[in-house]
Design an enzyme around this catalytic site. Structure first.
Site, short mmCIF file in Angstrom:
data_model
loop_
_atom_site.label_atom_id
_atom_site.label_comp_id
_atom_site.label_asym_id
_atom_site.label_seq_id
_atom_site.Cartn_x
_atom_site.Cartn_y
_atom_site.Cartn_z
N ASN A 30 0.16 7.13 -10.36
CA ASN A 30 -1.07 6.63 -10.97
C ASN A 30 -2.04 6.08 -9.93
O ASN A 30 -3.25 6.15 -10.11
CB ASN A 30 -0.73 5.55 -12.00
N ASP A 55 0.85 -1.19 0.00
CA ASP A 55 0.00 0.00 0.00
C ASP A 55 0.88 1.24 0.00
O ASP A 55 1.74 1.41 0.88
CB ASP A 55 -0.89 -0.03 1.25
N TYR A 98 -12.99 13.64 -4.80
CA TYR A 98 -11.98 13.09 -5.72
C TYR A 98 -11.37 14.20 -6.57
O TYR A 98 -10.14 14.28 -6.74
CB TYR A 98 -12.64 12.05 -6.62
#
Length: 223
Positions: free
Chosen positions: A78, A52, A145
């Protein structure tokens, strides 16, 4: 030999870009939280490290791999999180929701970039943040987001402003047929969206042309 680190390289655009760079002869370090899916990304030059990106020990493992390969020429942020789904309005968000998006989309790219910065500066390398039109447009439900992607854009370009040896790009790839995009539209048919592989030639063209640091849309400009 050129070396790249592509976070979130186990699927979607990260996977497609990593394989394309490997085909060009690059050594490419990729990571992802799903070790099984990560193992399916196979090719010469691909180095897989499960974990992670928000975990400090995992970031240390990534740095160790890069040092073992002799440096870093390209860092692509990304990996990211969409946050809670179905996508909530801003007035429905909790602090926990904010943290769940902030840590992978902004915090981890910030500390990872700083961690590998000496390698990237030494190679006069390239820093890329994969962003979204939600960073500059306003769609119901996409506020958290989109705000995280706007912040990522600022951070990526700020690194270039503070480190003249770097070139930095915030790249909007456009809508793609990915699992994340499907999660944003549960139950809807998104088969009309292009596959991530269709965006890769435009990203490679950007890296080849190496224009000045800035925000770029993959579609059109580098088609």
């Amino acid at each position: 030999m050129s070396v790249a680190l592509v976070t979130g390289g186990s699927r979607g655009l990260g996977r497609a870009l990593a394989l394309a760079l490997a085909d060009r002869g690059w050594s490419v370090v990729i990571d992802g939280r799903d070790a099984e899916t990560l193992e399916e990304v196979d090719g010469p030059g691909i180095v897989r490290i499960a974990g992670d990106i928000t975990d400090a020990d995992h970031r240390a493992d990534l740095l160790s791999a890069l040092e073992g390969l002799g440096g870093l020429d390209l860092l692509v942020h990304n990996a990211s999180s969409l946050g809670p789904t179905p996508l909530p309005r801003l007035d429905q968000l909790t602090i926990e929701d904010l943290t769940s998006v902030w840590r992978p989309n902004i915090g981890a790219p910030l500390v990872l970039t700083s961690l590998v910065l000496p390698l990237l500066v030494s190679s006069h390398g390239t820093l890329v943040g994969i962003t979204s039109d939600a960073a500059v447009e306003h769609y119901p439900g996409w506020g958290l987001y989109g705000a995280s992607k706007a912040a990522l854009e600022h951070l990526v370009l700020q690194y270039a402003a503070e480190n003249p040896a770097l070139t930095a790009y915030a790249v909007d790839p456009g809508d793609m047929r990915t699992r994340m995009h499907q999660d944003a539209f549960p139950g809807e048919d998104i088969s009309d969206r292009p596959l991530p592989e269709s965006v890769v030639p435009q990203l490679l063209a950007l890296l080849d042309a190496k224009p000045e640091s800035g925000r770029y849309r993959a579609a059109g400009v580098f088609a």
